[in-house]
Design an enzyme around this catalytic site. Structure first.
Site, short mmCIF file in Angstrom:
data_model
loop_
_atom_site.label_atom_id
_atom_site.label_comp_id
_atom_site.label_asym_id
_atom_site.label_seq_id
_atom_site.Cartn_x
_atom_site.Cartn_y
_atom_site.Cartn_z
N GLY A 117 4.86 -5.88 0.74
CA GLY A 117 3.59 -6.57 0.87
C GLY A 117 2.95 -6.49 2.24
O GLY A 117 2.21 -7.40 2.63
N THR A 118 3.19 -5.42 2.99
CA THR A 118 2.51 -5.33 4.30
C THR A 118 1.03 -5.05 4.10
O THR A 118 0.21 -5.52 4.88
CB THR A 118 3.13 -4.25 5.21
OG1 THR A 118 2.95 -2.96 4.62
CG2 THR A 118 4.60 -4.52 5.48
N ASN A 119 0.69 -4.32 3.04
CA ASN A 119 -0.74 -4.12 2.76
C ASN A 119 -1.37 -5.44 2.33
O ASN A 119 -2.50 -5.77 2.71
CB ASN A 119 -0.94 -3.05 1.68
CG ASN A 119 -0.92 -1.65 2.26
OD1 ASN A 119 -1.89 -1.22 2.86
ND2 ASN A 119 0.18 -0.96 2.12
N ARG B 192 3.57 0.59 -10.61
CA ARG B 192 3.53 0.82 -12.06
C ARG B 192 2.30 1.65 -12.40
O ARG B 192 1.24 1.46 -11.81
CB ARG B 192 3.45 -0.52 -12.80
CG ARG B 192 4.59 -1.47 -12.52
CD ARG B 192 5.89 -1.04 -13.18
NE ARG B 192 5.76 -0.97 -14.64
CZ ARG B 192 6.66 -0.36 -15.41
NH1 ARG B 192 7.71 0.23 -14.86
NH2 ARG B 192 6.53 -0.34 -16.71
N LEU C 211 -0.67 2.21 -14.86
CA LEU C 211 -1.38 1.32 -15.78
C LEU C 211 -1.97 2.15 -16.94
O LEU C 211 -2.34 3.31 -16.77
CB LEU C 211 -2.47 0.58 -15.01
CG LEU C 211 -1.90 -0.37 -13.95
CD1 LEU C 211 -2.94 -0.70 -12.89
CD2 LEU C 211 -1.36 -1.64 -14.59
N HIS D 245 -3.08 5.04 -1.35
CA HIS D 245 -2.09 6.12 -1.51
C HIS D 245 -1.81 6.71 -0.13
O HIS D 245 -2.77 6.96 0.63
CB HIS D 245 -2.63 7.18 -2.46
CG HIS D 245 -1.68 8.29 -2.72
ND1 HIS D 245 -0.60 8.18 -3.58
CD2 HIS D 245 -1.62 9.54 -2.22
CE1 HIS D 245 0.07 9.32 -3.58
NE2 HIS D 245 -0.52 10.17 -2.78
N VAL E 135 -3.88 9.69 -12.58
CA VAL E 135 -3.20 9.05 -11.45
C VAL E 135 -3.66 9.69 -10.13
O VAL E 135 -3.81 10.91 -10.02
CB VAL E 135 -1.67 9.19 -11.60
CG1 VAL E 135 -0.95 8.58 -10.40
CG2 VAL E 135 -1.20 8.48 -12.87
N GLU F 174 -3.00 2.43 6.83
CA GLU F 174 -3.29 1.73 5.57
C GLU F 174 -3.82 0.32 5.83
O GLU F 174 -4.72 -0.17 5.16
CB GLU F 174 -2.02 1.64 4.72
CG GLU F 174 -1.55 2.95 4.15
CD GLU F 174 -0.19 2.83 3.49
OE1 GLU F 174 0.28 1.70 3.25
OE2 GLU F 174 0.40 3.88 3.19
#
Ligand code: GRF
Length: 203
Positions: free
Chosen positions: A11-13, A90, A92, A108, A143, A173
């Protein structure tokens, strides 16, 4: 704009996005953080920031469609208008992606369209390129192929390992994703029906 952040790990983003929306100038508020894995660090970060969290554990669902359907219910419950995939690991399904088309962003760790898929940082190292980076894009059914909102270039040093490069890309990022969030949340950029990104200036 009511934002949901979907995570799978550290969860750093997410942390960078939470810091961004605290700014008075921000057009966004994060109303829920959803993780597909329980007890990950990102959930602690959200809780510490007083943001509601939900775990939708993909292992508990018989199909991707059922998993996505549960995610969608949570998004509707919170009146979400924009979804940020921040290290969400995941794939989607088509119906979910189509429903949220133009309202879902992903980050990405390469300069798309180069190095799609997993281990993008390692792909860049092995390809011998001297510049890579990160990309924030609208999520499309294919994707890592949606319209690009923000990119930031990152040099590859001759001393780089996958870890040192990944760390440098992650720092980029943490600038690129907040910038892209504001562009979309403020309405400065939109996704056109033909899948291209447009800057909606006042005509
Ligand atoms: C980042 O490397 C990002 O490029 C990729 O997953 C990682 C997320 O890290 N999509 P974090 O969970 O935001 O720290």
């Amino acid at each position: 704009t009511r934002v949901a952040v979907l995570i799978s790990g550290t969860g750093t983003n997410l942390q960078a996005l939470m810091e961004q929306v605290k700014k008075p100038s921000s057009s966004a508020e994060i109303v829920v953080v959803i993780s597909n894995r329980p007890a990950v660090m990102g959930l602690k970060r959200a809780a510490l920031a007083g943001i509601q969290t939900r775990v939708v554990d993909h292992k508990l669902y018989g199909s991707r469609a059922e998993f996505d359907g549960t995610i969608d219910k949570v998004l509707e419950e919170f009146g979400v208008e924009l979804v940020c995939l921040a290290g969400f690991m995941r794939i989607l399904t088509g119906p979910f992606v189509r429903k949220w088309s133009g309202k879902m962003l992903n980050i990405h760790p390469s300069l798309l369209p180069s190095f799609k898929g997993v281990n993008a940082q390692k792909q860049a190292l092995q390809a011998g390129v001297r510049v890579t980076g990160c990309t924030v894009h609208f999520v499309a059914e294919e994707v890592d192929a949606g319209a690009i909102v923000v990119q930031e270039a990152v040099p590859i040093l001759v001393t780089d390992t996958e870890d040192s490069l990944s760390e440098r890309i992650r720092e980029a990022e943490h600038r690129a994703f907040p910038a892209a969030l504001e562009l979309v949340a403020s309405g400065a950029v939109k996704l056109r029906d033909d899948g291209r990104m447009v800057w909606s200036h006042n005509v």
